[in-house]
Write a protein that holds these residues in place. Structure first.
Motif, PDB file in Angstrom:
ATOM      1  N   CYS A 168       8.602   8.354   3.477  1.00  0.00           N
ATOM      2  CA  CYS A 168      10.032   8.205   3.830  1.00  0.00           C
ATOM      3  C   CYS A 168      10.260   7.175   4.937  1.00  0.00           C
ATOM      4  O   CYS A 168      11.186   7.295   5.743  1.00  0.00           O
ATOM      5  N   THR A 190      13.497   5.397   9.145  1.00  0.00           N
ATOM      6  CA  THR A 190      13.159   6.359   8.093  1.00  0.00           C
ATOM      7  C   THR A 190      14.409   6.788   7.331  1.00  0.00           C
ATOM      8  O   THR A 190      15.533   6.432   7.698  1.00  0.00           O
ATOM      9  N   LYS A 221      11.901   9.628  -1.059  1.00  0.00           N
ATOM     10  CA  LYS A 221      10.630   8.925  -1.209  1.00  0.00           C
ATOM     11  C   LYS A 221      10.683   7.963  -2.394  1.00  0.00           C
ATOM     12  O   LYS A 221      11.156   8.326  -3.471  1.00  0.00           O
TER      13      LYS A 221
END
Length: 529
Positions: A502, A519, A524
């Motif tokens: 991430c 992030t 993902k």
């Protein structure tokens, strides 16, 4: 140079202002017998800045104490450290480092004939050294190699093998340079302890290790070549020095993480027996200090105003920089500077008089993007479109920027309020349903599932206006405005992805601020737009 000094006096001069010495008793014993042989190495990566005066002033101490000093231009290390220096630029950067460091030493009165200058690849590609690298690699564990380089080698989730080799090579340098001691910053400590652990296993002597403290930069954190605001370049003009010092962190009475005071302690006092605080006569006039402790005491008690301290350091610093600037005014050294550190936005291949070729050949690199941390200070529905938000976002400028985004379906107003987000700030402003959007809010999304969108997150503790950069592209300057026809962002966006951890990345290199990585929460493998 140190003939008139006793071994005790030499020890005192060699160790003054150091944070730590590993092998102190060995150093004392050696000084009873002969002069110390010591080396300091520097990887030829980013442009040296004024913090380099800290090791230079310590090298002056070593020479006064009669030491034999070697300066290593670690060109191979520069490449191994996550390829901070491209292979084709290594030789040019070695030449630049040699010229600028010699100019610094001349500026502080160090006689160059007392020094030995060595380039890493002059011996690190030899058969003997290469065999020792293999021997060492058969002993050092991956855990020890990674741990040793943790404070020096750029840390990534999937480290290259080159970065794991780096600490071992630095250990071997001690043997191949035939020295008694290595000198460096305290951030090198883990590499030094690795050398002490493994060199005896190869049949080589354990060396002495001497460490300087890490000097804070102008922002109160480590001074770094990749953080433009934290450093003063050795070739900065006087006006630039003044501007950077004015912005420097120097809170009244605060002697912690104060880069201005640290510069006085570790550079100005070792080079001179006094330091003058320059003040207007109505505030008491100039005051001469003969020890750093007096300066620190008066500053802590607010007897010295931060403005007066900055102005006095500015005068002293410009005296050090003037000879360096003058040396680099020659056409040869100007050319060397531009070749060793080419501007990433400048076209190197365009034919003269052919603007079409110049446009086609422009470097499309992520440093051209003006990416910043922003804080959402207000958010409401667009008056003419229920599917759009109208946000006011603080990006560290005098006025917040107006941003129009399509996040209504994914994030509530409450979730966005006061949130730290990532903005692209140099797109051409664009009207969306009659309201001009002055930046783009970057989000992660999943291809084929339009319902899954998340704004990117800044590291904890970030502030509005903090610069966001791609690892390895820290030093480039963003375009003032990205021209729509060139589609710079669109070309870069193809390689903007979210990793399996991430983390926002471009071509598998992390997007970062000085405090850490950018992030997203859950997406993902997503895209970034």
């Amino acid at each position: 140079m140190g003939e008139q000094l006793s071994p005790e006096e030499k020890f005192s001069l060699i160790t003054r202002n150091l944070q730590e010495v590993l092998g102190e008793e060995k150093l004392k014993q050696l000084l009873q017998e002969r002069e110390l042989k010591v080396y300091w190495g520097t990887a030829t990566t980013g442009k040296p800045h004024v913090a380099y005066f800290v090791p230079m002033s310590k090298i002056a101490d070593f020479l006064k104490a009669g030491c034999e000093v070697t300066i290593l231009f670690a060109d191979l290390h520069a490449y191994l450290d996550n390829m901070k220096a491209p292979w084709e630029l290594l030789e040019l950067r070695v030449q630049y480092y040699e010229q600028v460091i010699k100019a610094m030493l001349e500026s502080i009165g160090v006689p160059l004939e007392k020094l030995r200058f060595v380039k890493g690849t002059d011996y690190q590609l030899s058969r003997e050294y290469t065999l020792d690298v293999y021997r060492l690699s058969s002993m050092v564990t991956e855990h020890d190699a990674k741990k040793a380089g943790a404070e020096v080698v750029k840390q990534v989730d999937h480290p290259l093998l080159s970065g794991l080799l780096y600490p071992g090579l630095q250990a071997l340098d001690e043997e191949y340079l035939k020295v008694d001691a290595q000198f460096g910053g305290v951030d090198q400590r883990k590499i030094f302890t690795l050398a002490e652990k493994y060199l005896p296993s190869l049949g080589y002597t354990k060396r002495i290790h001497m460490m300087n403290p890490m000097v804070p930069g102008l922002t109160g954190t480590k001074m770094s070549s990749s953080e433009e605001e934290s450093k003063i370049d050795l070739l900065d003009k006087k006006d630039d020095v003044k501007k950077k010092l004015k912005k420097a962190f120097c809170e009244p009475g605060n002697i912690q993480n104060n880069g201005i005071l640290s510069f006085v302690k570790h550079v100005l006092f070792p080079l001179s027996s006094e330091f003058v605080i320059k003040r207007d006569p109505k505030w008491g006039g100039d005051k001469v200090y003969t020890s750093y402790e007096e300066v620190e005491k008066d500053f802590a008690e607010e007897q010295i105003h931060p403005g007066d301290l900055k102005a006095s350091v500015e005068v002293a610093l410009n005296k050090l920089l003037d000879p360096i600037r003058k040396k680099f005014e020659t056409p040869e050294l100007r050319k060397l500077t531009s070749q060793a550190y080419p501007e990433p936005t400048k076209n190197k291949f365009a034919a003269k008089g052919n603007p079409k070729n110049a446009t086609e050949e422009d470097d499309v690199v992520p440093s051209r993007l003006d990416l910043r941390v922003g804080k959402v200070i207000s958010v409401e529905k667009h008056p003419d479109a229920d599917s759009l938000y109208l946000e006011k976002i603080d990006v560290g400028e005098e006025q917040p920027r107006t941003v129009v985004s399509g996040l209504v379906a994914y994030v509530s107003q409450e979730e966005l309020q006061d949130r730290l987000v990532i903005l692209l700030c140099n797109l051409k402003p664009q009207k969306m349903r009659g309201i001009e959007s002055q930046a783009m809010l970057l989000c992660a999304s999943v291809e084929g599932d339009p319902r899954r969108v998340e704004p990117l997150n800044a590291p904890e503790g970030s502030a509005p206006g903090d610069r966001v950069y791609v690892e390895g592209f820290e030093s480039g300057k963003p375009d003032d405005e990205l021209k729509p026809k060139k589609k710079v962002f669109e070309k870069l966006q193809v390689d903007l992805k979210i990793s399996d951890e991430c983390i926002a990345q471009w071509k598998e290199k992390d997007l970062m601020t000085k405090l850490g990585k950018i992030t997203c929460k859950t997406l993902k493998g997503g895209n970034i737009s």
